[in-house]
Design an enzyme around this catalytic site. Sequence first.
Site, PDB file in Angstrom:
ATOM      1  N   GLY A  46       0.707  -1.203   0.088  1.00 41.22           N
ATOM      2  CA  GLY A  46      -0.036  -0.046   0.075  1.00 41.22           C
ATOM      3  C   GLY A  46       0.714   1.235  -0.183  1.00 41.22           C
ATOM      4  N   GLN A  51       3.038   9.926   1.474  1.00 44.07           N
ATOM      5  CA  GLN A  51       4.217   9.261   1.449  1.00 44.07           C
ATOM      6  C   GLN A  51       5.201   9.688   0.036  1.00 44.07           C
ATOM      7  OE1 GLN A  51       2.332   5.193   2.106  1.00 44.07           O
ATOM      8  NE2 GLN A  51       4.402   5.015   3.030  1.00 44.07           N
ATOM      9  N   CYS A  90       6.611   0.077   7.167  1.00 43.37           N
ATOM     10  CA  CYS A  90       6.123   1.152   6.465  1.00 43.37           C
ATOM     11  C   CYS A  90       7.330   1.603   5.596  1.00 43.37           C
ATOM     12  CB  CYS A  90       5.669   2.266   7.476  1.00 43.37           C
ATOM     13  SG  CYS A  90       5.025   3.685   6.532  1.00 43.37           S
ATOM     14  N   LEU A  91       6.854   1.698   4.466  1.00 45.72           N
ATOM     15  CA  LEU A  91       7.851   2.368   3.316  1.00 45.72           C
ATOM     16  C   LEU A  91       8.607   3.722   3.716  1.00 45.72           C
ATOM     17  CD1 LEU A  91       6.132   1.427  -0.057  1.00 45.72           C
ATOM     18  CD2 LEU A  91       7.913  -0.005   1.191  1.00 45.72           C
ATOM     19  N   HIS A 132      -4.056   1.179   7.746  1.00 39.07           N
ATOM     20  CA  HIS A 132      -2.597   1.641   7.760  1.00 39.07           C
ATOM     21  C   HIS A 132      -2.583   2.877   6.781  1.00 39.07           C
ATOM     22  CE1 HIS A 132       1.980   1.276   8.077  1.00 39.07           C
ATOM     23  NE2 HIS A 132       1.809   2.049   7.039  1.00 39.07           N
ATOM     24  N   GLU A 133      -3.003   2.534   5.374  1.00 42.96           N
ATOM     25  CA  GLU A 133      -2.913   3.710   4.491  1.00 42.96           C
ATOM     26  C   GLU A 133      -3.824   4.656   4.854  1.00 42.96           C
ATOM     27  OE1 GLU A 133      -0.440   3.490   2.472  1.00 42.96           O
ATOM     28  OE2 GLU A 133      -0.183   1.710   3.024  1.00 42.96           O
ATOM     29  N   HIS A 136      -2.288   7.040   7.096  1.00 46.17           N
ATOM     30  CA  HIS A 136      -1.423   8.195   6.419  1.00 46.17           C
ATOM     31  C   HIS A 136      -2.042   9.400   6.278  1.00 46.17           C
ATOM     32  CE1 HIS A 136       2.501   6.333   6.320  1.00 46.17           C
ATOM     33  NE2 HIS A 136       2.150   5.147   5.812  1.00 46.17           N
TER      34      HIS A 136
END
Length: 160
Positions: A46, A51, A90-91, A132-133, A136
């Site tokens: 995701g 991000q 997480c990226l 999670h997304e 963000h």
Amino acid sequence: MAVKKVVTHPAEVLETPAETVTVFDKKLKKLLDDMYDTMLEMDGVGLAAPQIGILKRAAVVEIGDDRGRIDLVNPEILEKSGEQTGIEGCLSFPNVYGDVTRADYVKVRAFNRQGKPFILEARGFLARAVQHEMDHLDGVLFTSKISKYYTEDELADMEG
């Protein structure tokens, strides 16, 4: 399509609530495509627009199931139930992993890339990825929800 640079913590954009998308045009479609390409390149499941430095309420998710790619524009949770705890990464936080507790089921209303509303019902890992997304998009960092951190060695030991 293009792979964009992923913003890593610390960065103010990651802790700033994103703006509602009001125009569904070629620019939005390119943003979603770039996000998807970036997510795949980085081996993620995701990615949210903040991000890659864009404060818009847009995210893409693909967990490798039969649903494939899911574009979420202006998503909002209508219902949630149950509880699951699992390891997340997480990226935007390279090499940071930890247990996060989330709802096991979510019902989300969102818009697709054409601006058409839809309902997504998700359980398990997909529900986790969507939440999670969406965090963000609200400027919420997953590290604020971690109950136990893991080192890469501990993760490798768990994977066998």
